[in-house]
Design a protein around this motif. Structure first.
Motif, PDB file in Angstrom:
ATOM      1  N   GLY A  15     -22.348  -5.041 149.191  1.00  0.00           N
ATOM      2  CA  GLY A  15     -22.536  -4.012 148.184  1.00  0.00           C
ATOM      3  C   GLY A  15     -22.606  -4.539 146.764  1.00  0.00           C
ATOM      4  O   GLY A  15     -23.490  -4.163 145.987  1.00  0.00           O
ATOM      5  N   VAL A  16     -21.672  -5.428 146.412  1.00  0.00           N
ATOM      6  CA  VAL A  16     -21.670  -5.968 145.052  1.00  0.00           C
ATOM      7  C   VAL A  16     -22.923  -6.822 144.832  1.00  0.00           C
ATOM      8  O   VAL A  16     -23.554  -6.767 143.764  1.00  0.00           O
ATOM      9  CB  VAL A  16     -20.393  -6.799 144.796  1.00  0.00           C
ATOM     10  CG1 VAL A  16     -20.385  -7.324 143.366  1.00  0.00           C
ATOM     11  CG2 VAL A  16     -19.155  -5.952 145.039  1.00  0.00           C
ATOM     12  N   ALA A 160     -27.987   1.455 144.944  1.00  0.00           N
ATOM     13  CA  ALA A 160     -28.385   1.143 146.318  1.00  0.00           C
ATOM     14  C   ALA A 160     -29.845   0.734 146.296  1.00  0.00           C
ATOM     15  O   ALA A 160     -30.737   1.547 146.499  1.00  0.00           O
ATOM     16  CB  ALA A 160     -28.180   2.351 147.223  1.00  0.00           C
ATOM     17  N   PHE A 161     -30.083  -0.525 146.014  1.00  0.00           N
ATOM     18  CA  PHE A 161     -31.451  -1.024 145.885  1.00  0.00           C
ATOM     19  C   PHE A 161     -32.017  -1.241 147.264  1.00  0.00           C
ATOM     20  O   PHE A 161     -31.796  -2.271 147.887  1.00  0.00           O
ATOM     21  CB  PHE A 161     -31.477  -2.337 145.097  1.00  0.00           C
ATOM     22  CG  PHE A 161     -32.859  -2.831 144.810  1.00  0.00           C
ATOM     23  CD1 PHE A 161     -33.440  -3.790 145.611  1.00  0.00           C
ATOM     24  CD2 PHE A 161     -33.578  -2.326 143.749  1.00  0.00           C
ATOM     25  CE1 PHE A 161     -34.711  -4.264 145.346  1.00  0.00           C
ATOM     26  CE2 PHE A 161     -34.850  -2.795 143.472  1.00  0.00           C
ATOM     27  CZ  PHE A 161     -35.422  -3.755 144.268  1.00  0.00           C
ATOM     28  N   SER A 162     -32.731  -0.252 147.760  1.00  0.00           N
ATOM     29  CA  SER A 162     -33.274  -0.388 149.106  1.00  0.00           C
ATOM     30  C   SER A 162     -34.638   0.247 149.167  1.00  0.00           C
ATOM     31  O   SER A 162     -34.820   1.369 148.734  1.00  0.00           O
ATOM     32  CB  SER A 162     -32.352   0.292 150.133  1.00  0.00           C
ATOM     33  OG  SER A 162     -32.193   1.663 149.837  1.00  0.00           O
ATOM     34  N   SER A 274     -19.754   3.153 148.709  1.00  0.00           N
ATOM     35  CA  SER A 274     -20.396   2.155 149.562  1.00  0.00           C
ATOM     36  C   SER A 274     -21.900   2.092 149.328  1.00  0.00           C
ATOM     37  O   SER A 274     -22.613   3.094 149.442  1.00  0.00           O
ATOM     38  CB  SER A 274     -20.118   2.486 151.028  1.00  0.00           C
ATOM     39  OG  SER A 274     -20.955   1.749 151.877  1.00  0.00           O
ATOM     40  N   ILE A 275     -22.393   0.878 149.032  1.00  0.00           N
ATOM     41  CA  ILE A 275     -23.826   0.669 148.909  1.00  0.00           C
ATOM     42  C   ILE A 275     -24.526   0.919 150.239  1.00  0.00           C
ATOM     43  O   ILE A 275     -25.597   1.530 150.299  1.00  0.00           O
ATOM     44  CB  ILE A 275     -24.117  -0.763 148.424  1.00  0.00           C
ATOM     45  CG1 ILE A 275     -23.640  -0.943 146.972  1.00  0.00           C
ATOM     46  CG2 ILE A 275     -25.597  -1.087 148.540  1.00  0.00           C
ATOM     47  CD1 ILE A 275     -24.483  -0.246 145.949  1.00  0.00           C
ATOM     48  N   SER A 276     -23.923   0.447 151.340  1.00  0.00           N
ATOM     49  CA  SER A 276     -24.587   0.591 152.637  1.00  0.00           C
ATOM     50  C   SER A 276     -24.754   2.055 153.018  1.00  0.00           C
ATOM     51  O   SER A 276     -25.748   2.429 153.657  1.00  0.00           O
ATOM     52  CB  SER A 276     -23.821  -0.171 153.726  1.00  0.00           C
ATOM     53  OG  SER A 276     -22.530   0.368 153.925  1.00  0.00           O
TER      54      SER A 276
END
Length: 346
Positions: A15-16, A160-162, A274-276
């Motif tokens: 995440g970080v 959240a770079f996705s 949470s990023i995920s």
């Protein structure tokens, strides 16, 4: 303006790391130079303005040698004496403004966080930073308990770079791809193999899930200190072959797995933003997560450490997948612009 970030840089991807990479790419697309000093034990050859010091001496040399206007330190997990000392050094580097992002969502409620007072070394170090960023409201309140002036703190969600996995060869490792090919549905979790993620709960619940869905499997992406214990826990189950400990997986492979999983799980005893989870929502996955007071809209919430609630949520999601899935939100970069605004204001 030139920016230097210090923190964990992938691989592995967490995440970080995702947040740090997103900031870097956002700046570079705007023509702003952004270098990185990796602070983890995972090292690569230096290149593309990413540096991997092998020890504290090399780190100090980089801080003195590199030229930048803004220094941005990222801290996740525990606030160790080593990281606190590094934070102090960052605020002492001449000619640079200092920014700290504290990513540890569980820290404010920990015994260390509850002891926050201005008259502590932690408070002294925090107050030396020009700006402090908390990824949730509890962290920002923690800064204030340490005596940091509110006008120097900011609440900015992590990014959240996705993007959806690109077409082309499957980026998943072969073992993970074959596991998906031979199981349906696949329950997927992404995170560290550490106690706070309560992974034995997921392993235990897979048993009753397989009674109704005999082809179901559980894939666990990530690494950590509990790998040996979790392996032993899995081997003790009669359905051991249907649980896969994947280890670290390249980010593109992780995103493909999230996109194709039946249900994405985030069971935690304590957790931050949470990023995920945000990546899973962005990719349209069904997300079940332990309630922590800061989950984004679209997550099916369950109480922590509650196998009955987790089992019920999984059954409901699998029984009505079309209703459980949420439309992917639009990509929002306002949080990245907010960080750039901080840099420019300094």
């Amino acid at each position: 303006m030139r920016v230097l970030q210090l923190g964990p840089y992938p691989p592995p991807h967490g995440g970080v790391q995702t947040n740090l990479v997103a900031i870097r790419q956002y700046l570079r697309r705007r023509g702003i130079p952004c270098a990185v000093i990796n602070l983890t034990r995972f090292r690569q050859p230096d290149g593309d303005d990413v540096y991997y010091p092998a020890n504290a001496l090399q780190l100090m040399w980089l801080l003195l040698r590199l030229r930048y206007d803004v220094l941005h330190l990222h801290i996740g997990g525990d606030l160790t004496p080593r990281l606190l000392a590094l934070g102090l050094v960052c605020t002492l580097v001449p000619g640079a403004k200092s920014v700290l992002t504290f990513h540890s969502g569980g820290y404010p409620s920990s015994p260390q966080g509850k002891s926050a007072r201005p008259a502590t070394l932690r408070g002294f170090v925090f107050r030396r930073f020009d700006r402090l960023i908390g990824v949730n409201a509890e962290i920002v309140a923690l800064f204030h308990r340490f005596g940091v002036s509110p006008d120097r703190t900011r609440f900015i969600y992590p990014h959240a770079f996705s993007s959806a996995p690109a077409s082309g060869p499957d980026p998943r490792p072969e073992a993970l791809r074959l596991f998906f090919d031979s199981h349906a549905p696949v329950l997927l979790t992404v995170g560290l193999l550490e106690p706070e993620y309560d992974l034995p709960l997921q392993i235990e619940v897979l048993g009753p899930v397989r009674e109704t869905y005999p082809n179901a499997g559980l894939a666990i992406v990530g690494a950590g200190s509990l790998e040996a214990k979790l392996s032993a826990c899995i081997r003790a189950k009669p359905y051991a072959e249907h649980v896969l400990l994947c280890g670290d997986v390249p980010h593109a492979g992780t995103l493909r797995a999230i996109e194709e999983c039946g249900v994405f799980l985030r069971t935690t005893l304590y957790d931050g933003d949470s990023i995920s989870v945000r990546e899973a929502l962005h990719l349209g996955a069904i997300v079940i997560a332990s309630e922590n007071g800061m989950r984004p809209k679209g997550v099916r919430l369950i109480p922590p450490a509650n196998p009955e609630a987790l089992r019920e949520a999984i059954f409901e999601a699998l029984a009505f997948p079309a209703l459980a899935r949420k439309p992917a939100p639009q990509i929002d970069e306002t949080n990245l612009q907010a960080i750039l605004d901080i840099y420019e204001s300094l």
